[in-house]
Write a protein that holds these residues in place. Structure first.
Motif, PDB file in Angstrom:
ATOM      1  N   GLY A   1       5.532  -0.927  -1.853  1.00 31.39           N
ATOM      2  CA  GLY A   1       4.895  -2.226  -1.760  1.00 31.39           C
ATOM      3  C   GLY A   1       3.506  -2.173  -1.170  1.00 31.39           C
ATOM      4  N   PRO A   2       2.838  -3.328  -1.118  1.00 33.88           N
ATOM      5  CA  PRO A   2       1.463  -3.385  -0.618  1.00 33.88           C
ATOM      6  C   PRO A   2       1.395  -3.409   0.896  1.00 33.88           C
ATOM      7  N   MET A   3       0.372  -2.759   1.451  1.00 35.08           N
ATOM      8  CA  MET A   3       0.025  -2.790   2.873  1.00 35.08           C
ATOM      9  C   MET A   3      -1.428  -3.270   2.965  1.00 35.08           C
ATOM     10  N   PHE A   4      -1.822  -3.697   4.174  1.00 38.80           N
ATOM     11  CA  PHE A   4      -3.135  -4.326   4.315  1.00 38.80           C
ATOM     12  C   PHE A   4      -3.845  -3.810   5.573  1.00 38.80           C
ATOM     13  N   ARG A   5      -5.051  -3.284   5.389  1.00 38.31           N
ATOM     14  CA  ARG A   5      -5.870  -2.872   6.526  1.00 38.31           C
ATOM     15  C   ARG A   5      -7.319  -3.246   6.255  1.00 38.31           C
ATOM     16  N   TYR A   6      -7.945  -3.848   7.232  1.00 41.12           N
ATOM     17  CA  TYR A   6      -9.349  -4.207   7.099  1.00 41.12           C
ATOM     18  C   TYR A   6     -10.193  -3.005   7.490  1.00 41.12           C
ATOM     19  N   GLU A   7     -10.691  -2.291   6.496  1.00 41.75           N
ATOM     20  CA  GLU A   7     -11.556  -1.141   6.741  1.00 41.75           C
ATOM     21  C   GLU A   7     -12.561  -1.037   5.603  1.00 41.75           C
ATOM     22  N   ARG A   8     -13.554  -0.201   5.760  1.00 42.40           N
ATOM     23  CA  ARG A   8     -14.597  -0.080   4.752  1.00 42.40           C
ATOM     24  C   ARG A   8     -14.012   0.510   3.473  1.00 42.40           C
ATOM     25  N   PRO A   9     -14.060  -0.251   2.363  1.00 40.93           N
ATOM     26  CA  PRO A   9     -13.532   0.291   1.105  1.00 40.93           C
ATOM     27  C   PRO A   9     -14.315   1.518   0.675  1.00 40.93           C
ATOM     28  N   GLN A  10     -13.607   2.551   0.253  1.00 40.36           N
ATOM     29  CA  GLN A  10     -14.227   3.785  -0.206  1.00 40.36           C
ATOM     30  C   GLN A  10     -13.230   4.494  -1.103  1.00 40.36           C
ATOM     31  N   ALA A  11     -13.619   5.642  -1.622  1.00 32.76           N
ATOM     32  CA  ALA A  11     -12.728   6.381  -2.514  1.00 32.76           C
ATOM     33  C   ALA A  11     -11.395   6.647  -1.815  1.00 32.76           C
ATOM     34  N   GLY A  12     -10.316   6.227  -2.439  1.00 33.38           N
ATOM     35  CA  GLY A  12      -8.992   6.471  -1.874  1.00 33.38           C
ATOM     36  C   GLY A  12      -8.569   5.500  -0.796  1.00 33.38           C
ATOM     37  N   ARG A  13      -9.422   4.515  -0.449  1.00 36.09           N
ATOM     38  CA  ARG A  13      -9.069   3.560   0.605  1.00 36.09           C
ATOM     39  C   ARG A  13      -9.392   2.148   0.142  1.00 36.09           C
ATOM     40  N   GLN A  14      -8.382   1.292   0.180  1.00 37.68           N
ATOM     41  CA  GLN A  14      -8.550  -0.107  -0.183  1.00 37.68           C
ATOM     42  C   GLN A  14      -8.000  -0.979   0.936  1.00 37.68           C
ATOM     43  N   ARG A  15      -8.433  -2.227   0.985  1.00 37.32           N
ATOM     44  CA  ARG A  15      -7.930  -3.144   2.017  1.00 37.32           C
ATOM     45  C   ARG A  15      -6.516  -3.614   1.687  1.00 37.32           C
ATOM     46  N   GLN A  16      -6.187  -3.713   0.420  1.00 33.81           N
ATOM     47  CA  GLN A  16      -4.779  -3.817   0.007  1.00 33.81           C
ATOM     48  C   GLN A  16      -4.463  -2.548  -0.746  1.00 33.81           C
ATOM     49  N   PHE A  17      -3.557  -1.740  -0.167  1.00 36.44           N
ATOM     50  CA  PHE A  17      -3.182  -0.482  -0.812  1.00 36.44           C
ATOM     51  C   PHE A  17      -1.668  -0.461  -0.957  1.00 36.44           C
ATOM     52  N   HIS A  18      -1.192   0.383  -1.836  1.00 39.92           N
ATOM     53  CA  HIS A  18       0.238   0.419  -2.138  1.00 39.92           C
ATOM     54  C   HIS A  18       0.832   1.736  -1.672  1.00 39.92           C
TER      55      HIS A  18
END
Length: 304
Positions: A108-125
């Protein structure tokens, strides 16, 4: 009229991509079920206190990265990770009464407020597995084997496993004291985050990604402390047994004394699995043992 666009750090999963997502999810169910894990689905938001107590109020996740909101005078947070939520469910639903081990897997989805970059999203699965009730290092080895076999089932054959032991709270205190002593002369040169970690959680210093801090921690006198075998005899025996099991399972691994992971609940075993063709953002899996978390969140003393 301006077009409303997808939010930064999130993305639409479009129909042409869905077969890949279904493949990954189906392989998770297939591999984890073979090991006796049963699927669990927890809410995507929980009481903020769950993460402050579980993940740790000195972590970057709690201090900087959580999506927290107030509703009816209650503080709620979109889950930044799912171990704490699964532990909450384990306690609340009386799963400690089940025969050990209790193995649960999720997606499922998880949520972290961080700078989006390759391999990192604010909503990631994420997919994950939690195993409760076994103190012996066979459980650590099985979880690592499970992860390796899942990643191989996805077609990743360039994997490397990194291991470390953080010891228990008792033997870790001696290490923290020595680490603070040797770093103290350089304290003013560290980044603001490391200066805060120095007092609150010195073990997290080793997880810093700031180049200037990494250069300081690479100094010979600091490395001597980092590379020392500080763990007690019982923790050392646990780690030695784990390595013997991994050898027997033909899982190649290396020891990384800088590996601490970014969460406060880990003790003894921590591990990371990397895929060597992904560049700098190459960690595809991580985890470890967290024997105190169930008790810290109000449950019975349960190794996990």
């Amino acid at each position: 009229m301006a077009i409303i666009r997808v939010q930064k750090g999130t993305k639409d999963i479009l129909p042409p991509e869905m077969p890949v997502w279904h493949f990954m999810e189906e392989k998770a169910a297939e591999v984890f079920t073979k090991y006796g894990a049963k699927e669990i689905r927890t809410p995507i938001f929980e009481a903020t206190e769950l993460f402050a107590r579980g993940v740790g109020d000195t972590t970057d996740i709690v201090n900087k990265e959580m999506y927290t909101f107030e509703k009816s005078e209650r503080s709620l947070t979109l889950r930044p990770e799912n171990t704490a939520g699964v532990v909450r469910s384990f306690i609340e639903n009386g799963m400690h009464r089940l025969s050990a081990p209790v193995k649960l897997w999720y997606k499922g989805p998880m949520f972290r407020y961080e700078r989006p970059q390759a391999g990192r999203q604010r909503q990631f699965h994420q997919v994950g597995v939690e195993v409760f009730g076994i103190k012996h290092p066979t459980a650590d080895a099985e979880v690592i084997l499970m992860a390796v076999n899942y990643l191989k089932a996805l077609g990743l054959n360039d994997l490397s496993v990194e291991l470390n032991s953080l010891g228990c709270p008792e033997c870790r205190e001696t290490f923290k004291t020595k680490l603070k002593e040797v770093i103290k002369p350089y304290l003013s040169q560290l980044c603001p985050d490391c200066q805060a970690r120095y007092e609150k959680n010195p073990l997290r210093l080793l997880d810093c990604k700031v180049e200037e801090c990494k250069e300081i921690y690479a100094k010979p006198e600091i490395q001597e402390v980092i590379q020392s075998d500080f763990i007690c005899d019982e923790c050392a025996e646990h780690f030695t047994s784990l390595k013997e099991y991994l050898d027997a399972l033909n899982i190649n691994y290396s020891i990384n004394k800088l590996l601490v992971r970014g969460l406060d609940y880990y003790n003894r075993t921590v591990f990371e699995i990397k895929s060597n063709n992904l560049g700098s953002q190459n960690a595809v899996c991580g985890g470890g043992r967290y024997d105190s978390l169930v008790r810290n969140l109000g449950g019975e003393d349960t190794p996990a």
